[in-house]
Design an enzyme around this catalytic site. Sequence first.
Site, short mmCIF file in Angstrom:
data_model
loop_
_atom_site.label_atom_id
_atom_site.label_comp_id
_atom_site.label_asym_id
_atom_site.label_seq_id
_atom_site.Cartn_x
_atom_site.Cartn_y
_atom_site.Cartn_z
N HIS A 1 -39.54 72.91 21.59
CA HIS A 1 -38.57 72.09 20.92
C HIS A 1 -38.20 73.14 19.73
O HIS A 1 -39.00 73.13 18.80
CB HIS A 1 -39.20 70.75 20.52
CG HIS A 1 -39.44 69.79 21.34
ND1 HIS A 1 -40.06 68.68 21.21
CD2 HIS A 1 -39.30 70.00 22.86
CE1 HIS A 1 -39.98 68.10 22.35
NE2 HIS A 1 -39.59 68.72 23.13
N TYR B 1 -30.69 61.64 18.33
CA TYR B 1 -30.45 62.41 19.74
C TYR B 1 -28.87 62.11 19.46
O TYR B 1 -28.26 61.60 20.67
CB TYR B 1 -31.14 61.65 20.70
CG TYR B 1 -32.56 62.30 20.88
CD1 TYR B 1 -32.85 63.41 21.41
CD2 TYR B 1 -33.62 61.49 20.44
CE1 TYR B 1 -33.95 63.97 21.61
CE2 TYR B 1 -34.85 61.95 20.29
CZ TYR B 1 -35.06 63.17 20.98
OH TYR B 1 -36.52 63.62 21.04
N HIS C 1 -47.58 67.31 22.90
CA HIS C 1 -46.63 67.24 21.82
C HIS C 1 -47.49 67.33 20.46
O HIS C 1 -48.12 66.10 20.46
CB HIS C 1 -45.51 66.49 21.85
CG HIS C 1 -44.30 66.17 21.21
ND1 HIS C 1 -44.44 66.02 19.69
CD2 HIS C 1 -43.19 66.73 21.29
CE1 HIS C 1 -43.45 66.20 19.15
NE2 HIS C 1 -42.42 66.71 20.03
N ASP D 1 -34.19 70.17 19.46
CA ASP D 1 -34.68 68.75 19.30
C ASP D 1 -33.73 67.81 18.29
O ASP D 1 -32.49 68.13 18.66
CB ASP D 1 -35.96 68.77 18.49
CG ASP D 1 -36.95 67.69 18.97
OD1 ASP D 1 -36.56 66.80 19.39
OD2 ASP D 1 -38.23 67.77 18.50
N HIS D 2 -34.24 66.89 17.50
CA HIS D 2 -33.30 66.02 16.87
C HIS D 2 -32.06 66.84 16.43
O HIS D 2 -32.31 68.14 16.04
CB HIS D 2 -33.82 65.20 16.00
CG HIS D 2 -35.09 64.94 16.33
ND1 HIS D 2 -36.09 64.57 15.36
CD2 HIS D 2 -35.69 64.40 17.63
CE1 HIS D 2 -37.38 64.02 16.14
NE2 HIS D 2 -36.81 64.00 17.48
N CYS E 1 -43.51 72.38 19.24
CA CYS E 1 -42.37 71.52 18.76
C CYS E 1 -42.34 71.93 17.13
O CYS E 1 -43.14 71.68 16.36
CB CYS E 1 -42.79 69.88 18.48
SG CYS E 1 -41.40 69.22 17.65
C1 DNO Z 1 -38.98 62.17 19.35
C2 DNO Z 1 -39.94 63.24 19.86
C3 DNO Z 1 -40.98 62.41 20.67
C4 DNO Z 1 -41.68 63.15 21.63
C5 DNO Z 1 -42.79 62.55 22.52
C6 DNO Z 1 -43.42 63.53 23.37
O1 DNO Z 1 -38.03 62.54 19.18
O2 DNO Z 1 -40.41 64.21 19.51
O3 DNO Z 1 -40.75 61.34 20.88
O4 DNO Z 1 -40.74 63.44 22.54
O5 DNO Z 1 -43.70 62.05 21.55
O6 DNO Z 1 -44.50 62.73 24.14
#
Ligand code: DNO
Length: 406
Positions: free
Chosen positions: A312, A372, A247, A355-356, A285
């Site tokens: 992501h 989240y 990531h 993602d978020h 990401c």
């Molecule tokens: C946060 C994420 C990170 C990610 C980890 C992957 O929301 O983008 O916590 O999942 O770092 O290892």
Amino acid sequence: MERTWRWFGKNDKITLAMLKQIGVEGIVTALHDVPNGEVWTRERINELKTYIEQFGMRWSVVESLPVSESIKYAGPDRDRLIDNYKQSLRNLSAEGIHTICYNFMPVLDWARTDLNHPNPNGSTNLYFSFSEFAYFDIYILGRQNAAADWEKMGHDMGRDIMSEVEKLKSDMTPEREHKLVDNIIVKTQGFVSGNIKEDDEHPIELFRQLRDLYKGITKEQLRENMRYFLEAIMPTCEECGMYMCVHPDDPPFPILGLPRIVTCDEDIKWLLSTVDNPHNGLTFCAGSLSAGAHNDVVALARKYASRSWFVHLRSCHIFHNGDFTEASHLGGRADIIELARIFEKQNPQLPMRVDHGMTMLGDESRGYNAGYSFLGRMFAMGQVQGILATVDRELGIDYRQPGFFD
Ligand code: DNO
């Protein structure tokens, strides 16, 4: 792409039955209660996998199988921890799980200063303020050289960060300070890395101790430690068909005097060529990458789609002063429509999660993990599903989620 969702296990307030209703096909999760560094047993993996399958979904990706700090700073027990890591990989593979998201960020995983920053439409988003982060570093953490580092950072950005910090200092209250600590090293960390948890009594002290483990570790040294780790696990990955997806660092620049090594084109190129093996891949990401003004996210996707095993989708907006926030999935610096085209063309089976998401319409009172939310992420998921359906039609790809009765 496969529509996946990050789910935090059976204690997650968002249930698998809810996810089934909103078109989720695959689950992204981890054995969150196994302490970092311990082997994930087949029994535990199988138990969670079977639970997920009862809902007609599969466990698509592990996020994260955490890399212990000691592997990152090359502590004396790193070989033993790498052996444990390899055993967890073998056990996951034996249960049919072949994609692993992990990161190589020292001490602090992702960083934000405000977890409820108001948007013009009444919802809230995550936000990163350089001056608040600098205040935390200089006056709360009390890191040596912090002021000089921020002075330089301000100079490079054309921003007088130090005057902003002094202004913040004159308005600061104990409550605000407490909130800043909570946002930066507690609320965003506990559920992802387990380094610092909500019930730790002295988070700052703990954080300083962790940070001190990296004294003297340069970018080159951290790269070397990452190369060592990857080379050590590659034979196991080949043997059991495991795909590692690092990531990117979030935010994608060095903070707290710690090096960060997955931040830009040059870093990714280094990482993928130093251990040039398809099992060494990327979590693309778009959110983390788009938080760096130096990154052209679409160009990076074109260049690295063929080594990305997990995506992501998220997009950041960078303000004039350099601060950033998380934009809508249809706005911001990451052109998600174009990214969807690139990755759908590459591989329509690629696991993807939004993602978020925004915190909206009551999410704020439900106690979800920072970033989240349920409704905010569901809204984003709906937008992304629409984009994917359109792109699939454009590309002549058979859309896998027709209306219920087709
Ligand atoms: C946060 C994420 C990170 C990610 C980890 C992957 O929301 O983008 O916590 O999942 O770092 O290892």
